[in-house]
Design an enzyme around this catalytic site. Structure first.
Site, PDB file in Angstrom:
ATOM      1  N   HIS A  77       0.849  -1.190   0.000  1.00 21.04           N
ATOM      2  CA  HIS A  77       0.000   0.000   0.000  1.00 21.04           C
ATOM      3  C   HIS A  77       0.883   1.236   0.000  1.00 21.04           C
ATOM      4  CE1 HIS A  77      -3.327   2.699   0.851  1.00 21.04           C
ATOM      5  NE2 HIS A  77      -2.507   3.315   1.692  1.00 21.04           N
ATOM      6  N   ASP A 156     -15.106   2.351   7.759  1.00 22.26           N
ATOM      7  CA  ASP A 156     -14.185   3.382   7.264  1.00 22.26           C
ATOM      8  C   ASP A 156     -14.923   4.396   6.401  1.00 22.26           C
ATOM      9  OD1 ASP A 156     -11.572   4.600   6.830  1.00 22.26           O
ATOM     10  OD2 ASP A 156     -11.916   3.978   4.764  1.00 22.26           O
ATOM     11  N   ARG A 163     -14.625  12.464   9.107  1.00 25.87           N
ATOM     12  CA  ARG A 163     -13.291  13.071   9.293  1.00 25.87           C
ATOM     13  C   ARG A 163     -13.045  14.169   8.261  1.00 25.87           C
ATOM     14  NH1 ARG A 163      -9.540   8.343   8.403  1.00 25.87           N
ATOM     15  NH2 ARG A 163      -7.904   9.889   8.652  1.00 25.87           N
ATOM     16  N   SER A 178      -7.930   3.464   9.203  1.00 26.03           N
ATOM     17  CA  SER A 178      -8.575   3.579   7.905  1.00 26.03           C
ATOM     18  C   SER A 178      -7.835   2.761   6.843  1.00 26.03           C
ATOM     19  CB  SER A 178      -8.607   5.065   7.524  1.00 26.03           C
ATOM     20  OG  SER A 178      -8.977   5.235   6.187  1.00 26.03           O
ATOM     21  N   LYS A 182      -8.873  -1.690   5.672  1.00 27.09           N
ATOM     22  CA  LYS A 182      -9.222  -2.069   4.299  1.00 27.09           C
ATOM     23  C   LYS A 182      -8.219  -3.085   3.753  1.00 27.09           C
ATOM     24  CE  LYS A 182      -9.339   2.360   3.387  1.00 27.09           C
ATOM     25  NZ  LYS A 182      -9.427   3.714   2.897  1.00 27.09           N
TER      26      LYS A 182
END
Ligand code: URA
Length: 436
Positions: A77, A156, A163, A178, A182
Site C-alpha cells: 500500500h 471506514d 473526518r 482507515s 481495508k
C-alpha cells in the site's frame, strides 16, 4: 467514552469496538462519532488502542476468505504520490515470483493519482469485481487489481466521510485504522507499506511520515500480520510520466526492463520486502535476482497480460500501447529557455506538476469529476539531469489547445535550475522492519 478520551484516558478494546459498531449500524449519532473522532485526533491513541481500532474497523464488514489460495498472500500500500504507478507493474512482478498479490486500490482525488483510474485507461478493464469474482481470480491467477468492494470495512466509509468535514483526517491512529482495516480485510498474510513524504505527498514532513509508518507496522504486528514500511521521497514526481494512459505505458516499459531508474528503485525495494515477508526469498539479494529474472524472462509481463485478460481489458495495449490506449488530440514540448539560470535540473515540484495534470483533466478535484484518461505529461526531466536551452523539459498531452498552453506554462514554472551539478536526495530514505 467520549468524555474519557477527551480527558486523555485509554479506551478498552470493547469500548473501541462499540464505537466502531456504532458507526457501522447507525446507533451512534453523527455528532457523537464526530466528537469521538476529534477527541482521538487531539488526545491520540497508543499502539494497543490503534490496533484495536484497526481490528474493529476490519471486522465491521466481510473479511475476504482467500483460504483457497495456496500461495502466501502479500500486498503493498502506498500513501500516494504524483506519478506513483508502481502497483501496476509491481504486482505482476511479485506474482511471477510465486507470491499471490490480492490488491485493492483506490481512485485519485486531489493531487494524487489513483491506480484504478490508471487501469481504466486500458479499454474494457474492469476494476469492479465482486468478492466472489475476486476470490475465483485469486485462486486461478494469484493476482487481482480491483476497487474496494462495499462489503469490506464499511466503518471506514462512514468515519472517513465525517473526518473529511470535521478537521480530523490528519490523526495518525485514525489514518492507521482507515488504511489497515481495508488492507487486512483483503485476506492478506503480510503487508509492505510505502509511506511517502515531501512536496507531493499526503504527509509533507518526514518526521510525521515516519510516525505514521512505525504506527502502521506496530498495529499490523499486533494483529499478527508481518509488515514493513519504506519511507520514500516524493519531492519530484516518480518516473517521467504523470497521467493515466501515459503511466500505463511507463509500467509496460518497466516490465520490458526499460523503466525509469527511480521507478525501478522504489519498485525493487518494495517488491524485495514483499518476497522476504512472504518467505519466497531468504535474502534481499535472492529476492532481487528472482524479480530481475521475472522481468528478463518476460514472466512478469505475461502476468500483466493475463491480469488484463482476466479483468476484460484489451491485452493489445501490451504489444502496441500507442495504437490501443487513449491518445490526446494535442502534444507539445515544454522547451528550456536561455534565462533559466542554469542547465542542471535542481527541482521538479511534484505538487505543481500534479496540479498541471489535474487541470488537464488527468485527475479529479471532486469525487464526482470525470477523468480524461488520454491527457498528461511525459518525458519529464529528473532532478540531477541536464538540459541545454532549447532542449525538452517535458511533453504535454492535452485535449484542447487552451489546456495545452496552460499546462506547458505550469510545467515550465514547476522546474528549477542550477548553474552547477545537482545530486538528487536518496529515494528510499529508510526501511522500518520492526522485528517480523
Ligand atoms: N487514505 C486512507 O485510506 N485513509 C486515510 O485516513 C488517509 C489516507
Amino acid at each position: 467514552m467520549i468524555a474519557a478520551k477527551r480527558d486523555s484516558k485509554k479506551l478498552s478494546r470493547e469500548e473501541i469496538a462499540s464505537f466502531v459498531v456504532g458507526a457501522t449500524d447507525g446507533s451512534w449519532a453523527d455528532y457523537q462519532l464526530s466528537a469521538m473522532l476529534m477527541a482521538i485526533c487531539i488526545r491520540g491513541m497508543d499502539t494497543e488502542e490503534t490496533a484495536a481500532l484497526t481490528e474493529a474497523m476490519m471486522r465491521s464488514g466481510t473479511i475476504a476468505d482467500l483460504s483457497g489460495v495456496a500461495l502466501p498472500k502479500t500486498d503493498k500500500h502506498s500513501t500516494g504520490g504524483v506519478g506513483d504507478k508502481v502497483s501496476i507493474h509491481l504486482a505482476p512482478m511479485v506474482a511471477a515470483c510465486g507470491v499471490a498479490v490480492p490488491m485493492m486500490s483506490g481512485r485519485g482525488l486531489g493531487h494524487t493519482g489513483g491506480t484504478l483510474d490508471k487501469l481504466e485507461a486500458i479499454p474494457g478493464f474492469r476494476v469492479g469485481l465482486t468478492l466472489s469474482e475476486y476470490r475465483a481470480q485469486m485462486e486461478k491467477l494469484g493476482i487481482a487489481l480491483i476497487g474496494q468492494t462495499a462489503e469490506l470495512a464499511p466503518a471506514d466509509k462512514k468515519l472517513y466521510s465525517l473526518r473529511d468535514v470535521t478537521g480530523t483526517v490528519e490523526s495518525i491512529p485514525l489514518i492507521t485504522g482507515s488504511i489497515l482495516s481495508k488492507k487486512l480485510a483483503e485476506g492478506i498474510d503480510s503487508l509492505v507499506l510505502d509511506v511517502k513524504f515531501g512536496a507531493g505527498a499526503f504527509m509533507k514532513e518526514k518526521a510525521r511520515a515516519r510516525e505514521l509508518a512505525t504506527t502502521m507496522v506496530a498495529a499490523c504486528r499486533r494483529l499478527g500480520k508481518p509488515a514493513r514500511a519504506l519511507l520514500t521521497a516524493m519531492e519530484q514526481p516518480l518516473g517521467r510520466a504523470v497521467g493515466n494512459a501515459v503511466e500505463i505505458v511507463e509500467c509496460i516499459e518497466c516490465l520490458r526492463g526499460r523503466g525509469p531508474a527511480d521507478v525501478m528503485e522504489v519498485t525493487y525495494a518494495l517488491a524485495e520486502n514483499m518476497l522476504l515477508l512472504a518467505g519466497a526469498a531468504g535474502s534481499a539479494a535472492e529476492a532481487r535476482a528472482k524479480l530481475e529474472n521475472a522481468i528478463a524472462s518476460g514472466a512478469a509481463l505475461e502476468k500483466l497480460r493475463a491480469l488484463i485478460i482476466a479483468q476484460d481489458g484489451d491485452p493489445r495495449v501490451i504489444d502496441d500501447p500507442a495504437a490501443h490506449l487513449p491518445r490526446a488530440r494535442f502534444q507539445a514540448p515544454v522547451i528550456a529557455d536561455s534565462k533559466a539560470g542554469g542547465t542542471w535540473i535542481a527541482g521538479v515540484n511534484a505538487m505543481d506538476i500534479a496540479l498541471a495534470a489535474l487541470r488537464l483533466g488527468a485527475g479529479r478535484a471532486r469525487a464526482e469529476d470525470r477523468i480524461d484518461h488520454a491527457v498528461g505529461i511525459t518525458q519529464l526531466v529528473k532532478v540531477g539531469g541536464r538540459v541545454e536551452p532549447g532542449g525538452t523539459l517535458a511533453v504535454v498531452h492535452a485535449n484542447t489547445e487552451a489546456a495545452l498552453a496552460g499546462a506547458c506554462e505550469s510545467v515550465a514554472k514547476a522546474i528549477t535550475f542550477s548553474p552547477g551539478p545537482v545530486t538528487a536526495a536518496p529515494l528510499v530514505d529508510e526501511v522500518i522492519t520492526g522485528c517480523d
